[in-house]
Design an enzyme around this catalytic site. Structure first.
Site, PDB file in Angstrom:
ATOM      1  N   SER A   9       0.858  -1.195   0.000  1.00  0.00           N
ATOM      2  CA  SER A   9       0.000   0.000   0.000  1.00  0.00           C
ATOM      3  C   SER A   9       0.885   1.232   0.000  1.00  0.00           C
ATOM      4  O   SER A   9       1.650   1.464   0.946  1.00  0.00           O
ATOM      5  CB  SER A   9      -0.884   0.017   1.241  1.00  0.00           C
ATOM      6  OG  SER A   9      -1.425   1.322   1.395  1.00  0.00           O
ATOM      7  N   HIS A  34      -1.242  -1.257  -4.307  1.00  0.00           N
ATOM      8  CA  HIS A  34      -2.506  -0.951  -3.610  1.00  0.00           C
ATOM      9  C   HIS A  34      -2.563   0.556  -3.353  1.00  0.00           C
ATOM     10  O   HIS A  34      -1.660   1.135  -2.753  1.00  0.00           O
ATOM     11  CB  HIS A  34      -2.579  -1.742  -2.305  1.00  0.00           C
ATOM     12  CG  HIS A  34      -3.882  -1.603  -1.589  1.00  0.00           C
ATOM     13  ND1 HIS A  34      -5.013  -2.302  -1.962  1.00  0.00           N
ATOM     14  CD2 HIS A  34      -4.250  -0.842  -0.519  1.00  0.00           C
ATOM     15  CE1 HIS A  34      -6.018  -1.990  -1.138  1.00  0.00           C
ATOM     16  NE2 HIS A  34      -5.578  -1.092  -0.265  1.00  0.00           N
ATOM     17  N   ASP A  36      -4.772   3.621  -1.847  1.00  0.00           N
ATOM     18  CA  ASP A  36      -5.853   3.915  -0.899  1.00  0.00           C
ATOM     19  C   ASP A  36      -6.423   5.316  -1.110  1.00  0.00           C
ATOM     20  O   ASP A  36      -5.709   6.302  -0.987  1.00  0.00           O
ATOM     21  CB  ASP A  36      -5.320   3.796   0.536  1.00  0.00           C
ATOM     22  CG  ASP A  36      -5.107   2.352   0.941  1.00  0.00           C
ATOM     23  OD1 ASP A  36      -6.064   1.562   0.835  1.00  0.00           O
ATOM     24  OD2 ASP A  36      -3.977   2.014   1.346  1.00  0.00           O
ATOM     25  N   MET A  38      -9.038   8.022   0.283  1.00  0.00           N
ATOM     26  CA  MET A  38      -9.838   8.396   1.467  1.00  0.00           C
ATOM     27  C   MET A  38     -10.353   9.816   1.273  1.00  0.00           C
ATOM     28  O   MET A  38      -9.621  10.690   0.795  1.00  0.00           O
ATOM     29  CB  MET A  38      -8.967   8.316   2.717  1.00  0.00           C
ATOM     30  CG  MET A  38      -8.332   6.954   2.921  1.00  0.00           C
ATOM     31  SD  MET A  38      -7.330   6.932   4.406  1.00  0.00           S
ATOM     32  CE  MET A  38      -6.640   5.276   4.330  1.00  0.00           C
ATOM     33  N   HIS A  67      -8.436   1.198  -3.941  1.00  0.00           N
ATOM     34  CA  HIS A  67      -9.343   0.896  -2.826  1.00  0.00           C
ATOM     35  C   HIS A  67     -10.060   2.195  -2.464  1.00  0.00           C
ATOM     36  O   HIS A  67      -9.476   3.090  -1.855  1.00  0.00           O
ATOM     37  CB  HIS A  67      -8.491   0.354  -1.658  1.00  0.00           C
ATOM     38  CG  HIS A  67      -9.247   0.141  -0.387  1.00  0.00           C
ATOM     39  ND1 HIS A  67      -8.629  -0.098   0.820  1.00  0.00           N
ATOM     40  CD2 HIS A  67     -10.579   0.122  -0.120  1.00  0.00           C
ATOM     41  CE1 HIS A  67      -9.529  -0.249   1.782  1.00  0.00           C
ATOM     42  NE2 HIS A  67     -10.726  -0.098   1.229  1.00  0.00           N
ATOM     43  N   MET A  69     -12.280   4.330  -0.407  1.00  0.00           N
ATOM     44  CA  MET A  69     -12.944   4.538   0.894  1.00  0.00           C
ATOM     45  C   MET A  69     -13.623   5.892   0.794  1.00  0.00           C
ATOM     46  O   MET A  69     -13.178   6.884   1.383  1.00  0.00           O
ATOM     47  CB  MET A  69     -11.898   4.500   2.019  1.00  0.00           C
ATOM     48  CG  MET A  69     -11.353   3.109   2.283  1.00  0.00           C
ATOM     49  SD  MET A  69      -9.776   3.119   3.178  1.00  0.00           S
ATOM     50  CE  MET A  69      -8.645   3.276   1.802  1.00  0.00           C
ATOM     51  N   MET A 138     -11.319  -6.264   5.273  1.00  0.00           N
ATOM     52  CA  MET A 138     -10.517  -5.339   6.090  1.00  0.00           C
ATOM     53  C   MET A 138     -10.228  -5.996   7.438  1.00  0.00           C
ATOM     54  O   MET A 138     -11.135  -6.487   8.116  1.00  0.00           O
ATOM     55  CB  MET A 138     -11.282  -4.038   6.345  1.00  0.00           C
ATOM     56  CG  MET A 138     -11.547  -3.182   5.125  1.00  0.00           C
ATOM     57  SD  MET A 138     -10.083  -2.646   4.237  1.00  0.00           S
ATOM     58  CE  MET A 138      -9.227  -1.680   5.476  1.00  0.00           C
ATOM     59  N   GLY A 143      -9.047   3.831   7.249  1.00  0.00           N
ATOM     60  CA  GLY A 143      -8.756   5.245   7.465  1.00  0.00           C
ATOM     61  C   GLY A 143      -7.286   5.549   7.705  1.00  0.00           C
ATOM     62  O   GLY A 143      -6.834   6.656   7.407  1.00  0.00           O
ATOM     63  N   PHE A 144      -6.547   4.582   8.213  1.00  0.00           N
ATOM     64  CA  PHE A 144      -5.151   4.855   8.560  1.00  0.00           C
ATOM     65  C   PHE A 144      -4.286   3.619   8.340  1.00  0.00           C
ATOM     66  O   PHE A 144      -4.753   2.498   8.547  1.00  0.00           O
ATOM     67  CB  PHE A 144      -5.033   5.282  10.035  1.00  0.00           C
ATOM     68  CG  PHE A 144      -5.870   6.490  10.345  1.00  0.00           C
ATOM     69  CD1 PHE A 144      -5.392   7.769  10.080  1.00  0.00           C
ATOM     70  CD2 PHE A 144      -7.148   6.341  10.856  1.00  0.00           C
ATOM     71  CE1 PHE A 144      -6.180   8.890  10.328  1.00  0.00           C
ATOM     72  CE2 PHE A 144      -7.943   7.458  11.116  1.00  0.00           C
ATOM     73  CZ  PHE A 144      -7.459   8.738  10.849  1.00  0.00           C
ATOM     74  N   GLY A 145      -3.036   3.862   7.969  1.00  0.00           N
ATOM     75  CA  GLY A 145      -2.068   2.779   7.927  1.00  0.00           C
ATOM     76  C   GLY A 145      -1.523   2.545   9.333  1.00  0.00           C
ATOM     77  O   GLY A 145      -1.772   3.329  10.256  1.00  0.00           O
ATOM     78  N   GLY A 146      -0.793   1.464   9.496  1.00  0.00           N
ATOM     79  CA  GLY A 146      -0.077   1.225  10.742  1.00  0.00           C
ATOM     80  C   GLY A 146      -0.912   0.758  11.920  1.00  0.00           C
ATOM     81  O   GLY A 146      -0.437   0.776  13.054  1.00  0.00           O
ATOM     82  N   ASP A 180      -6.561  -6.630   4.029  1.00  0.00           N
ATOM     83  CA  ASP A 180      -5.949  -5.297   4.140  1.00  0.00           C
ATOM     84  C   ASP A 180      -5.999  -4.811   5.588  1.00  0.00           C
ATOM     85  O   ASP A 180      -7.084  -4.662   6.151  1.00  0.00           O
ATOM     86  CB  ASP A 180      -6.745  -4.344   3.219  1.00  0.00           C
ATOM     87  CG  ASP A 180      -6.168  -2.945   3.146  1.00  0.00           C
ATOM     88  OD1 ASP A 180      -5.119  -2.684   3.757  1.00  0.00           O
ATOM     89  OD2 ASP A 180      -6.792  -2.111   2.455  1.00  0.00           O
ATOM     90  N   GLY A 181      -4.819  -4.548   6.138  1.00  0.00           N
ATOM     91  CA  GLY A 181      -4.730  -3.942   7.466  1.00  0.00           C
ATOM     92  C   GLY A 181      -3.916  -4.773   8.441  1.00  0.00           C
ATOM     93  O   GLY A 181      -4.311  -5.887   8.800  1.00  0.00           O
ATOM     94  N   GLY A 182      -2.766  -4.259   8.836  1.00  0.00           N
ATOM     95  CA  GLY A 182      -1.961  -4.925   9.862  1.00  0.00           C
ATOM     96  C   GLY A 182      -1.317  -6.226   9.417  1.00  0.00           C
ATOM     97  O   GLY A 182      -0.922  -7.031  10.256  1.00  0.00           O
ATOM     98  N   GLY A 202       1.178  -2.099   4.030  1.00  0.00           N
ATOM     99  CA  GLY A 202       1.673  -0.725   3.901  1.00  0.00           C
ATOM    100  C   GLY A 202       2.888  -0.513   4.766  1.00  0.00           C
ATOM    101  O   GLY A 202       4.033  -0.569   4.301  1.00  0.00           O
ATOM    102  N   SER A 203       2.647  -0.301   6.067  1.00  0.00           N
ATOM    103  CA  SER A 203       3.757   0.017   6.980  1.00  0.00           C
ATOM    104  C   SER A 203       4.771  -1.122   7.073  1.00  0.00           C
ATOM    105  O   SER A 203       5.966  -0.875   7.243  1.00  0.00           O
ATOM    106  CB  SER A 203       3.204   0.358   8.366  1.00  0.00           C
ATOM    107  OG  SER A 203       2.304  -0.638   8.814  1.00  0.00           O
TER     108      SER A 203
HETATM  109  C1  DX5 Z   1      -6.358   1.341   5.688  1.00  0.00           C
HETATM  110  C2  DX5 Z   1      -5.893   1.110   4.269  1.00  0.00           C
HETATM  111  C3  DX5 Z   1      -4.770   0.162   4.163  1.00  0.00           C
HETATM  112  C4  DX5 Z   1      -3.495   0.618   4.820  1.00  0.00           C
HETATM  113  C5  DX5 Z   1      -2.817  -0.600   5.324  1.00  0.00           C
HETATM  114  O1  DX5 Z   1      -7.566   2.004   5.694  1.00  0.00           O
HETATM  115  O2  DX5 Z   1      -6.960   0.603   3.478  1.00  0.00           O
HETATM  116  O3  DX5 Z   1      -4.535  -0.218   2.823  1.00  0.00           O
HETATM  117  O4  DX5 Z   1      -2.610   1.282   3.973  1.00  0.00           O
HETATM  118  O5  DX5 Z   1      -1.715  -0.211   6.048  1.00  0.00           O
HETATM  119  P1  DX5 Z   1      -0.982  -1.215   7.026  1.00  0.00           P
HETATM  120  O6  DX5 Z   1      -0.476  -2.354   6.205  1.00  0.00           O
HETATM  121  O7  DX5 Z   1       0.095  -0.369   7.599  1.00  0.00           O
HETATM  122  O8  DX5 Z   1      -2.002  -1.664   8.051  1.00  0.00           O
HETATM  123 ZN    ZN Z   2      -6.482  -0.314   1.483  1.00  0.00          ZN
END
Ligand code: DX5
Ligand code: ZN
Length: 224
Positions: A9, A34, A36, A38, A67, A69, A138, A143-146, A180-182, A202-203
Site C-alpha cells: 500500500s 494498492h 488507498d 480516502m 481501494h 474509501m 478489512m 482510514g489509517f495505515g499502521g 488489508d490492514g496490519g 503498507g507500513s
Molecule cells: C487502511 C488502508 C490500508 C493501509 C494498510 O484504511 O486501506 O490499505 O494502507 O496499512 P498497514 O499495512 O500499515 O495496516
Molecule cells: Zn487499502
C-alpha cells in the site's frame, strides 16, 4: 497451490517520491500496487485523487488496485478507471446501488470488488458474486495505515473463502480474496491459512529500508 500476491500500500510510501516508491517496490518483488483513496467523509482521512493515479501509472508495470474509501462512489470510480486503475474496490456503505456501481466499474474495463469492514456483514455478497473479481476483507477499521490486525478478521476470511470456493466450483471463474490492514511477516502465514491469496501491506513494507527483504520474508512465510 494457491497463487499468492503481495500488494504494497503506497499509503505508507514517501509521497514526495511517489513514482520512485512505486517502481522500487515493484523491483523488490511486489505483484500489485494498492492505492488507498480516502475522502474525509466516509473515513476520517484524506489521501489521493485520480490525478495521483494518472501520475504513477507510467511508473507501475504492475496492476494498480484502487481501494475507494469514499461516499458516494460512482463518479470517482469512473474517474479512476480513466486514470489507469486496473482493479477498483469499494465499500457497500459508500454506494446507493451496489449492483450499478459494480457494473459501472466492469463496463469501464476494470476488475471490480467489494470491501468489508470488520463489522460489515458478508451478506452483501448474496446477489453480486457474478460481478466480482475480488473480495477485500478489512482487518482494521479503514482510514489509517499502521494499525494492528483485528484477530476476528481471520474467521471472516475463512467464511469469504468458503463462499468463493462454493461459487467458483459451480460457476467457474476466479475471485481473488484480498486482506488489508496490519498484515506483516509474522502473521501473513496465518492470513493465508485462513484463505487469503492477496495481501496488502503498507507500513510492514514501506516502514523498512529494504523492501526486497520484507517481500522475500513474506514469500518465505507463504511457502512454509
Ligand atoms: C487502511 C488502508 C490500508 C493501509 C494498510 O484504511 O486501506 O490499505 O494502507 O496499512 P498497514 O499495512 O500499515 O495496516
Ligand atoms: Zn487499502
Amino acid at each position: 497451490m494457491r497463487t499468492f500476491r503481495i500488494a504494497p500500500s503506497i499509503l505508507s510510501a514517501d509521497f514526495a517520491r511517489l513514482g520512485q516508491e512505486v517502481s522500487d517496490v515493484i523491483a523488490a518483488g511486489a505483484d500489485i500496487i494498492h492505492f488507498d483513496v480516502m475522502d474525509n467523509h466516509y473515513v476520517p482521512n484524506l489521501t489521493m485523487g485520480p490525478m495521483f493515479c494518472e501520475a504513477i501509472r507510467p511508473h507501475s508495470s504492475a496492476p494498480i488496485d484502487v481501494h475507494l474509501m469514499v461516499k458516494p462512489v460512482d463518479a470517482l470510480a469512473a474517474a479512476f478507471a480513466k486514470a489507469g486503475a486496473d482493479i477498483i474496490t469499494f465499500h457497500p456503505e459508500g454506494s446507493e446501488h451496489i449492483d450499478r456501481t459494480l457494473g459501472l466499474i466492469k463496463d469501464a474495463g476494470c476488475k471490480a470488488g467489494l470491501v468489508f469492514n470488520p463489522a460489515t456483514p458478508l451478506s452483501y455478497l448474496d446477489h453480486v458474486m457474478d460481478k466480482l473479481d475480488m473480495i477485500l476483507i478489512m482487518s482494521v477499521n479503514p482510514g489509517f495505515g499502521g494499525q494492528s490486525f483485528i484477530p476476528h478478521a481471520l474467521e471472516k476470511i475463512k467464511l469469504a473463502r468458503q463462499r468463493i470456493d462454493a461459487y467458483t466450483a459451480k460457476h467457474g471463474g476466479e475471485i481473488w480474496l484480498e486482506v488489508d490492514g496490519g498484515v506483516k511477516v509474522d502473521n501473513i502465514a496465518q492470513v493465508a491459512a485462513a484463505g487469503a491469496d492477496t495481501f496488502v501491506a503498507g507500513s510492514a513494507i514501506y516502514g523498512q529500508p529494504d523492501y526486497q527483504a520484507v517481500i522475500a520474508a513474506m514469500r518465505a512465510e507463504l511457502a512454509r
